[in-house]
Design an enzyme around this catalytic site. Structure first.
Site, PDB file in Angstrom:
ATOM      1  N   SER A  22     -30.710  68.270 -26.854  1.00 20.39           N
ATOM      2  CA  SER A  22     -29.311  67.486 -26.922  1.00 20.39           C
ATOM      3  C   SER A  22     -28.387  68.203 -27.655  1.00 20.39           C
ATOM      4  O   SER A  22     -28.848  68.779 -28.955  1.00 20.39           O
ATOM      5  CB  SER A  22     -29.655  66.066 -27.250  1.00 20.39           C
ATOM      6  OG  SER A  22     -28.409  65.429 -27.798  1.00 20.39           O
ATOM      7  N   TYR A  57     -33.291  60.396 -33.542  1.00 18.98           N
ATOM      8  CA  TYR A  57     -33.151  61.032 -32.271  1.00 18.98           C
ATOM      9  C   TYR A  57     -32.581  62.621 -32.627  1.00 18.98           C
ATOM     10  O   TYR A  57     -33.207  63.522 -32.000  1.00 18.98           O
ATOM     11  CB  TYR A  57     -32.043  60.292 -31.422  1.00 18.98           C
ATOM     12  CG  TYR A  57     -31.733  60.809 -30.104  1.00 18.98           C
ATOM     13  CD1 TYR A  57     -32.709  60.583 -29.270  1.00 18.98           C
ATOM     14  CD2 TYR A  57     -30.746  61.541 -29.865  1.00 18.98           C
ATOM     15  CE1 TYR A  57     -32.323  61.472 -27.870  1.00 18.98           C
ATOM     16  CE2 TYR A  57     -30.260  62.210 -28.712  1.00 18.98           C
ATOM     17  CZ  TYR A  57     -31.187  61.964 -27.669  1.00 18.98           C
ATOM     18  OH  TYR A  57     -30.895  62.447 -26.481  1.00 18.98           O
TER      19      TYR A  57
HETATM   20  P1  NAP Z   1     -32.822  57.684 -19.224  1.00 23.34           P
HETATM   21  O1  NAP Z   1     -31.588  57.516 -18.296  1.00 23.34           O
HETATM   22  O2  NAP Z   1     -32.971  56.690 -20.461  1.00 23.34           O
HETATM   23  O3  NAP Z   1     -34.239  58.111 -18.589  1.00 23.34           O
HETATM   24  C1  NAP Z   1     -35.201  58.270 -19.328  1.00 23.34           C
HETATM   25  C2  NAP Z   1     -36.134  58.606 -18.593  1.00 23.34           C
HETATM   26  O4  NAP Z   1     -37.495  59.057 -19.398  1.00 23.34           O
HETATM   27  C3  NAP Z   1     -36.700  57.704 -17.700  1.00 23.34           C
HETATM   28  O5  NAP Z   1     -37.358  57.999 -16.303  1.00 23.34           O
HETATM   29  C4  NAP Z   1     -38.041  57.108 -18.376  1.00 23.34           C
HETATM   30  O6  NAP Z   1     -39.391  56.566 -17.687  1.00 23.34           O
HETATM   31  C5  NAP Z   1     -38.708  58.553 -18.939  1.00 23.34           C
HETATM   32  N1  NAP Z   1     -39.488  58.077 -20.115  1.00 23.34           N
HETATM   33  C6  NAP Z   1     -39.132  57.739 -21.659  1.00 23.34           C
HETATM   34  N2  NAP Z   1     -40.289  57.814 -22.132  1.00 23.34           N
HETATM   35  C7  NAP Z   1     -41.182  58.175 -21.518  1.00 23.34           C
HETATM   36  C8  NAP Z   1     -42.546  58.466 -21.728  1.00 23.34           C
HETATM   37  N3  NAP Z   1     -43.217  58.036 -22.708  1.00 23.34           N
HETATM   38  N4  NAP Z   1     -43.328  58.814 -20.451  1.00 23.34           N
HETATM   39  C9  NAP Z   1     -42.917  59.355 -19.464  1.00 23.34           C
HETATM   40  N5  NAP Z   1     -41.589  58.871 -19.175  1.00 23.34           N
HETATM   41  C10 NAP Z   1     -40.935  58.256 -20.091  1.00 23.34           C
HETATM   42  O7  NAP Z   1     -32.531  58.810 -20.182  1.00 23.34           O
HETATM   43  P2  NAP Z   1     -31.579  60.317 -19.639  1.00 23.34           P
HETATM   44  O8  NAP Z   1     -30.253  60.039 -20.185  1.00 23.34           O
HETATM   45  O9  NAP Z   1     -31.772  60.520 -18.140  1.00 23.34           O
HETATM   46  O10 NAP Z   1     -32.175  61.144 -20.524  1.00 23.34           O
HETATM   47  C11 NAP Z   1     -33.168  62.358 -20.100  1.00 23.34           C
HETATM   48  C12 NAP Z   1     -33.395  63.438 -21.253  1.00 23.34           C
HETATM   49  O11 NAP Z   1     -32.190  63.900 -21.515  1.00 23.34           O
HETATM   50  C13 NAP Z   1     -33.873  62.784 -22.433  1.00 23.34           C
HETATM   51  O12 NAP Z   1     -34.923  63.687 -23.034  1.00 23.34           O
HETATM   52  C14 NAP Z   1     -32.445  62.539 -23.363  1.00 23.34           C
HETATM   53  O13 NAP Z   1     -32.849  62.826 -24.866  1.00 23.34           O
HETATM   54  C15 NAP Z   1     -31.883  63.893 -22.671  1.00 23.34           C
HETATM   55  N6  NAP Z   1     -30.443  63.912 -23.006  1.00 23.34           N
HETATM   56  C16 NAP Z   1     -29.558  62.680 -22.555  1.00 23.34           C
HETATM   57  C17 NAP Z   1     -28.269  62.670 -22.898  1.00 23.34           C
HETATM   58  C18 NAP Z   1     -27.388  61.548 -22.076  1.00 23.34           C
HETATM   59  O14 NAP Z   1     -26.146  61.590 -22.685  1.00 23.34           O
HETATM   60  N7  NAP Z   1     -27.718  61.005 -21.205  1.00 23.34           N
HETATM   61  C19 NAP Z   1     -27.680  63.732 -23.655  1.00 23.34           C
HETATM   62  C20 NAP Z   1     -28.503  64.637 -24.259  1.00 23.34           C
HETATM   63  C21 NAP Z   1     -29.769  64.870 -23.977  1.00 23.34           C
HETATM   64  P3  NAP Z   1     -39.222  54.886 -17.183  1.00 23.34           P
HETATM   65  O15 NAP Z   1     -38.110  54.233 -16.827  1.00 23.34           O
HETATM   66  O16 NAP Z   1     -40.267  54.902 -16.132  1.00 23.34           O
HETATM   67  O17 NAP Z   1     -39.784  54.317 -18.415  1.00 23.34           O
END
Ligand code: NAP
Length: 247
Positions: free
Chosen positions: A141, A155
């Site tokens: 991130s 985080y």
């Molecule tokens: P999200 O919409 O909250 O989705 C998170 C996903 O991770 C869900 O499918 C969840 O599964 C899964 N997950 C969480 N903990 C888990 C575990 N212990 N084991 C297996 N699955 C797990 O998040 P997102 O925004 O798509 O983020 C995805 C990645 O991108 C993350 O690493 C996040 O830090 C990174 N990121 C996101 C952003 C942003 O602005 N969105 C920015 C920078 C980086 P369940 O729902 O099945 O529990």
């Protein structure tokens, strides 16, 4: 047919990567933790367009569950070509207010999970042990270099660890046919922002904080992940690439 396993693919960026991988001709492992129905919907969407995918439940913070996840992927998908370490959680609390359990939860979900999954992947991909190589893409991130939003110390620090882990693993397996890279998304429209006011509040921030004047979509991050995984990125290794609209 190449095989890609995407952790945390039930929602958000992981789901977008899984759908894009299915469309690109990968056989896709859609890992999820709790969102079973959403993971099956991602699988259904991939199959509806002629692709191949299976839903695989596992908490990737738990090494025993990760071992089971990879055994199921071997059996149901075949030899792994690409691992996308996407699963992650956001937490919002001041350093003087957090307790050990909260801190451990963030690092286990965001950092330990990457070690567990990458370890299993390298054991399968490494040419040193008879594998055919592969690619690993880690989701970091921009918080790694900006410190995150208010309350985001745990985080942001966990994402800093992912950047460093990516560089170190790239050195470890560079001679073994495995490319390792990371993406640093910026403000992306997903449910992860629910912990600090939701997507609409995040979009307001993006309008002023992002040089392009907007937040990004999960599909825009997915395109970068697919490129890093593909032979088009054959000399990209140990790179950490921003997908953040210039922020
Ligand atoms: P999200 O919409 O909250 O989705 C998170 C996903 O991770 C869900 O499918 C969840 O599964 C899964 N997950 C969480 N903990 C888990 C575990 N212990 N084991 C297996 N699955 C797990 O998040 P997102 O925004 O798509 O983020 C995805 C990645 O991108 C993350 O690493 C996040 O830090 C990174 N990121 C996101 C952003 C942003 O602005 N969105 C920015 C920078 C980086 P369940 O729902 O099945 O529990």
């Amino acid at each position: 047919m190449k095989v890609m396993l995407v952790t945390g693919a039930s929602r958000g960026i992981g789901a977008a990567i899984a759908r894009a991988a299915g469309a690109a001709g990968y056989r896709v492992g859609v890992n999820y933790h709790r969102s079973e129905a959403a993971a099956h919907a991602v699988v259904g969407a991939i199959r509806a367009t002629g692709g191949e995918a299976v839903a695989l439940q596992a908490d990737v913070a738990d090494p025993a569950q990760v071992a089971r996840l990879f055994e199921q992927a071997d059996a149901q998908l075949g030899t792994l070509d690409v691992l996308v370490n996407n699963a992650g959680i956001l937490a919002s609390f001041r350093v003087d207010a957090l307790d050990h359990a909260q801190l451990a939860t963030v690092f286990q979900a965001n950092v330990f999970s990457m070690f567990h999954c990458a370890g299993q992947a390298v054991r399968r991909m490494s040419t040193k042990v008879g594998g055919r190589g592969g690619a690993i893409v880690n989701l970091s991130s921009v918080a790694a270099r900006l410190g995150g939003l208010a309350g985001g110390a745990a985080y942001a620090a966990s994402k800093g660890a992912i950047d460093t882990f990516t560089l170190a693993l790239a050195k470890e397996v560079g001679l073994e046919g495995i490319r390792v890279n990371a993406l640093r998304p910026g403000l992306i429209e997903t449910d992860i922002h629910d912990v600090h006011g939701g997507v609409e509040r995040m979009k307001g921030l993006a309008a002023t904080a992002v040089p392009m004047g907007r937040s990004g979509s999960a599909d825009e991050v997915a395109q970068a992940a697919l490129w890093l995984a593909s032979p088009a990125a054959s000399y990209v290794h140990g790179a950490v690439i921003d997908v953040a609209g210039g922020r």
